[in-house]
Motif scaffolding. Sequence first.
Motif, PDB file in Angstrom:
ATOM      1  N   VAL A 131       0.894  -1.235   0.059  1.00 13.51           N
ATOM      2  CA  VAL A 131       0.020   0.081  -0.069  1.00 13.51           C
ATOM      3  C   VAL A 131       0.797   1.241   0.103  1.00 13.51           C
ATOM      4  N   ASN A 132       0.810   2.033  -0.857  1.00 17.51           N
ATOM      5  CA  ASN A 132       1.366   3.323  -1.108  1.00 17.51           C
ATOM      6  C   ASN A 132       0.585   4.533  -0.448  1.00 17.51           C
ATOM      7  N   ILE A 133       1.020   5.349   0.450  1.00 21.18           N
ATOM      8  CA  ILE A 133       0.369   6.495   0.883  1.00 21.18           C
ATOM      9  C   ILE A 133       1.357   7.681   0.773  1.00 21.18           C
ATOM     10  N   LEU A 155      -4.604   0.456  10.235  1.00 21.69           N
ATOM     11  CA  LEU A 155      -3.340   0.052   9.599  1.00 21.69           C
ATOM     12  C   LEU A 155      -3.052  -1.678  10.254  1.00 21.69           C
ATOM     13  N   ALA A 156      -3.405  -1.962  11.364  1.00 21.26           N
ATOM     14  CA  ALA A 156      -3.053  -3.210  11.960  1.00 21.26           C
ATOM     15  C   ALA A 156      -4.262  -4.434  11.202  1.00 21.26           C
ATOM     16  N   ALA A 157      -5.358  -3.705  10.814  1.00 17.35           N
ATOM     17  CA  ALA A 157      -6.337  -4.753  10.373  1.00 17.35           C
ATOM     18  C   ALA A 157      -5.910  -5.299   8.821  1.00 17.35           C
ATOM     19  N   LEU A 158      -4.857  -4.631   8.301  1.00 20.03           N
ATOM     20  CA  LEU A 158      -4.237  -4.918   7.081  1.00 20.03           C
ATOM     21  C   LEU A 158      -3.503  -6.353   7.207  1.00 20.03           C
ATOM     22  N   THR A 175       0.815  -7.516   4.470  1.00 19.14           N
ATOM     23  CA  THR A 175       0.794  -6.197   3.717  1.00 19.14           C
ATOM     24  C   THR A 175       1.805  -5.301   4.265  1.00 19.14           C
ATOM     25  N   VAL A 176       2.459  -4.760   3.219  1.00 18.47           N
ATOM     26  CA  VAL A 176       3.493  -3.657   3.502  1.00 18.47           C
ATOM     27  C   VAL A 176       2.988  -2.317   3.185  1.00 18.47           C
ATOM     28  N   VAL A 177       2.801  -1.596   4.119  1.00 22.30           N
ATOM     29  CA  VAL A 177       2.393  -0.176   4.001  1.00 22.30           C
ATOM     30  C   VAL A 177       3.680   1.039   3.745  1.00 22.30           C
ATOM     31  N   VAL A 178       3.611   1.721   2.855  1.00 23.17           N
ATOM     32  CA  VAL A 178       4.921   2.728   2.595  1.00 23.17           C
ATOM     33  C   VAL A 178       4.175   3.929   2.514  1.00 23.17           C
ATOM     34  N   ALA A 179       4.939   5.020   3.380  1.00 21.98           N
ATOM     35  CA  ALA A 179       4.333   6.406   3.200  1.00 21.98           C
ATOM     36  C   ALA A 179       5.304   7.257   3.295  1.00 21.98           C
ATOM     37  N   CYS A 180       5.148   8.557   2.604  1.00 22.07           N
ATOM     38  CA  CYS A 180       6.120   9.534   2.630  1.00 22.07           C
ATOM     39  C   CYS A 180       6.146  10.002   3.869  1.00 22.07           C
ATOM     40  N   ALA A 181       7.453  10.679   4.189  1.00 21.52           N
ATOM     41  CA  ALA A 181       7.690  11.414   5.280  1.00 21.52           C
ATOM     42  C   ALA A 181       7.497  12.721   5.470  1.00 21.52           C
ATOM     43  N   ALA A 225       4.594   5.617  11.986  1.00 21.46           N
ATOM     44  CA  ALA A 225       4.138   4.493  12.681  1.00 21.46           C
ATOM     45  C   ALA A 225       4.988   3.516  12.519  1.00 21.46           C
ATOM     46  N   LYS A 226       4.955   2.613  13.677  1.00 16.74           N
ATOM     47  CA  LYS A 226       6.072   1.402  13.454  1.00 16.74           C
ATOM     48  C   LYS A 226       5.788   0.444  12.423  1.00 16.74           C
ATOM     49  N   PRO A 227       4.441   0.075  11.926  1.00 17.34           N
ATOM     50  CA  PRO A 227       4.468  -0.706  10.993  1.00 17.34           C
ATOM     51  C   PRO A 227       4.435  -0.337   9.607  1.00 17.34           C
ATOM     52  N   VAL A 228       4.766   0.926   9.609  1.00 21.00           N
ATOM     53  CA  VAL A 228       4.810   1.715   8.091  1.00 21.00           C
ATOM     54  C   VAL A 228       6.283   1.778   7.783  1.00 21.00           C
ATOM     55  N   VAL A 229       6.603   1.886   6.571  1.00 22.84           N
ATOM     56  CA  VAL A 229       7.815   2.013   6.090  1.00 22.84           C
ATOM     57  C   VAL A 229       7.840   3.615   5.688  1.00 22.84           C
ATOM     58  N   GLY A 230       8.361   4.674   6.637  1.00 23.31           N
ATOM     59  CA  GLY A 230       8.539   5.883   6.259  1.00 23.31           C
ATOM     60  C   GLY A 230       9.654   6.460   5.346  1.00 23.31           C
ATOM     61  N   VAL A 231       9.360   6.958   4.134  1.00 30.00           N
ATOM     62  CA  VAL A 231      10.470   7.314   3.143  1.00 30.00           C
ATOM     63  C   VAL A 231      10.769   8.835   2.905  1.00 30.00           C
ATOM     64  N   ALA A 232      11.729   9.140   3.163  1.00 26.68           N
ATOM     65  CA  ALA A 232      12.472  10.531   2.963  1.00 26.68           C
ATOM     66  C   ALA A 232      13.009  10.531   1.499  1.00 26.68           C
TER      67      ALA A 232
END
Length: 393
Positions: A234-236, A255-258, A262-268, A282-289
Amino acid sequence: MFDQQARLERVLARHPDAMVVEPVPGCPALVRRDEILVAGRDAGDAEAAVRRWCDSRHDERAVTRLRLRAAAKVDVCEVASRLAGDGGPGGNARRRRLSVSPNHLVHGQPMWWSGPADLPRPAAPVAAPRAAAARRDVTVAILDTGLAPHPWYEDAEWYREQRDEVQEVLDADLDFDLDAQAGHGTFVAGVVLRHAPTARLLARRVIGSDGVGDELDVIRALEWLAGRPRADVVNISLGCHTYDDRPSPVMARALAALGRRTVVVACAGNTAGDRPFWPAAAKPVVGVAALDGGDRAWFSNHGWWVDACAPGVDVTSTFVRFNGTRPAVDGTDPDDFRGYATWSGTSFAAPVVAGRIAGLAAAEGIGADEAADRVLDPETNPSVPGLGVVVGS
């Protein structure tokens, strides 16, 4: 860089139910006025706690929105804090913490009202990525502004299935100019496909063409994903600061319900600071700079909560077709878009990471969680303090 106060005023004018809150000096956030979100099982207790101010209750599958009477002039941040801390305003004998939050506004991240801004620029056509052999099908969900028709994917079955319901809105205010973030979702989709050309994209519109939505819209989309065949990634490419700089517990549940696979990626985020930006932090999310060459892009957020970084300056990708009213300068029309654009922001670094994870999962026939572990492995990939693992273009 644009006048940030002027942009804030435009956001507030376009969203009259929004307001700036700043419980902690120097740490502002935007919320919907007189709205509280509650995770499903806590709705009854939360409604009882605010009964004297409550105007209406709107139940959805896993979230409830409580509207408070405007005349009561209730501080929704204070109410949410007390409900989350001791069971309700004035205390509660049960002293059970409730999962509640104000309804924060979220923003796409080339532009945000307290951070730097960037506008898309027309670009020459780019060849569609060539699909290599894939060992399994991979689905990438894109929560954004929607998708416009584009030669890269308009004949794909996955696009035909959702075309009408996710259509990009280009000029919502009817001023004959392209809205500030129209095409944002289409641009993100192209970045994903560059790295995962066989991916099936699943779009959901959660922000408008002005780049603004709210937490409830994102939660609804996450609930929708949890109730259908699972998305691998999932891209956010959007987010916000929260009123207390902590994660919204209602968003955290969604988010936990996914599920863990499921890998969640979001912009920083683009505020050039280290204040946590959600849901990326968030801990389960991959935050990207975002990177500019080998360095942090000057606008990019950074900090202990950032997991990865990828190119985010002068990215070229798929875009909408639109010719606005701005005049040509030295023979170049600055807003004559013909399906391609160049744009900057952490919004466009995130789908690099999402695409790399999806592409590896498809090529190797592995789960997205395993692919993410490999793409983000600090033992085999370079890392930068405050920016996380470097994911190249």
